[in-house]
Design an enzyme around this catalytic site. Structure first.
Site, PDB file in Angstrom:
ATOM      1  NE  ARG A 130       2.809   6.634   9.803  1.00 44.70           N
ATOM      2  CZ  ARG A 130       2.486   6.252   8.577  1.00 44.70           C
ATOM      3  NH1 ARG A 130       2.628   5.005   8.212  1.00 44.70           N
ATOM      4  NH2 ARG A 130       1.969   7.101   7.741  1.00 44.70           N
ATOM      5  CG  HIS A 165      -0.100   0.171   2.527  1.00 51.55           C
ATOM      6  ND1 HIS A 165       0.626  -0.861   3.075  1.00 51.55           N
ATOM      7  CD2 HIS A 165       0.107   1.244   3.335  1.00 51.55           C
ATOM      8  CE1 HIS A 165       1.244  -0.433   4.168  1.00 51.55           C
ATOM      9  NE2 HIS A 165       0.956   0.839   4.347  1.00 51.55           N
ATOM     10  CG  ASP A 182       1.489   5.147   4.774  1.00 51.69           C
ATOM     11  OD1 ASP A 182       1.096   3.968   4.902  1.00 51.69           O
ATOM     12  OD2 ASP A 182       2.632   5.524   5.093  1.00 51.69           O
ATOM     13  CG  HIS A 203       5.042   1.339   2.843  1.00 48.93           C
ATOM     14  ND1 HIS A 203       4.497   2.491   2.332  1.00 48.93           N
ATOM     15  CD2 HIS A 203       4.482   1.177   4.054  1.00 48.93           C
ATOM     16  CE1 HIS A 203       3.648   3.004   3.204  1.00 48.93           C
ATOM     17  NE2 HIS A 203       3.617   2.222   4.264  1.00 48.93           N
TER      18      HIS A 203
HETATM   19 FE   LIG Z   1       1.950   2.181   5.674  1.00 49.22          FE
END
Ligand SMILES: [Fe+2]
Length: 281
Positions: free
Chosen positions: A272, A98, A100, A257
């Site tokens: 993150r 995918h 994000d 990713h």
């Molecule tokens: Fe992701």
């Protein structure tokens, strides 16, 4: 600053840079240029605290809070990506190819991920270069995507396409689900232009793209399947093995990713942050 490519088409390790130190303008400029070229940058043995991770992230675009995923209590821009050792046989956050949040009108430009506690092996992350993927598309698939839109929906967070309620997900990441707003169809070009380099990238998302514009979901499916198989060919990917203090910065406009879920029985914690992008064009 030394750049060493980690694979043939995507990713470079950056050496000789202390990301926790002051981020001088020329260093920030060099990192943006390197990211535009390699699409994922890796760093080892960094001493990033929350403030320096946010400052680093802001060098690539405006710091952005992501929807549907609960951030740290006092840090709206930091998501703890965590799987506890006791959480086995579950699906993990990001465990399919995918990019994000592509269902947002302005999807993120990219993210910074810091390895905090990582297993001695397992839990690697993969990235795939969608510029090369576009450039190497067979002519018939290029004809399908050129000038066409693709429909993106925040399926996992909505109602209509919600995952089965018995799907076992991590208890350690709190994800908001059942939001009817996430069912809204957002159309982005299937091929987008990278604002930093002017290069064209395939912009389709195996998690969030429901169909090609002007086609039904059923008619789109076999075409999307072929496009996805091409998009993640091993030749277009790199794989990163995490160590404590390792940092990955990735471009979310022109990569996909995948978080590999192969470390059951071991705790893995990452921090993150995300920077904003523009409406794809
Ligand atoms: Fe992701």
């Amino acid at each position: 600053m030394d750049l060493e490519p980690v694979a043939g088409t995507i990713g470079a390790e950056v050496k000789g840079v202390d990301l926790a130190g002051p981020l001088r303008d020329d260093l920030a400029e060099g990192l943006r240029k390197a990211l535009g070229e390699h699409l994922v940058l890796f760093f080892r043995d960094q001493q990033l605290d929350v403030a320096s991770q946010k400052r680093l992230t802001g060098a690539f675009g405006e710091l952005m809070a992501v929807p549907y995923v609960e951030p740290l209590a006092d840090e709206p821009y930091i998501v703890a990506v965590l799987k506890e050792a006791g959480e086995t046989g579950i699906s993990v956050f990001g465990g399919a190819w995918h990019s994000d949040f592509s269902f947002l009108p302005r999807p993120p430009g990219g993210s910074v991920l810091l390895g905090v506690e990582v297993p001695p092996f397992g839990g690697d992350t993969l990235w795939a270069n969608q510029i090369i993927a576009y450039e190497t598309l067979p002519d018939d698939l290029k004809a399908v995507v050129d000038g066409r839109g693709a429909v993106h929906v925040g399926a996992p967070y909505g109602v209509k396409h919600a995952p089965a309620s018995d799907l076992r997900l991590s208890r350690s990441i709190h994800i908001q689900r059942g939001d009817p707003e996430a069912d809204r169809e957002v159309v982005h070009p299937a091929v987008r232009t990278h604002p930093w380099t002017g290069r064209k990238a395939l912009f389709l998302n195996p998690i969030y793209t429901t169909r090609l514009e002007g086609m039904s979901a059923e008619d789109s499916r076999p075409l999307l399947q072929r496009l996805y198989e091409h998009a993640v060919r091993p030749e277009f990917t790199c794989r990163f093995r995490w160590t404590p203090g390792a940092v990955a910065i990735w471009d979310n406009r022109a990569t996909l990713h995948y978080a590999i879920n192969d470390y059951d029985g071991q705790r893995r914690l990452m921090y993150r942050t995300t920077f904003a992008g523009e409406e794809p064009y």
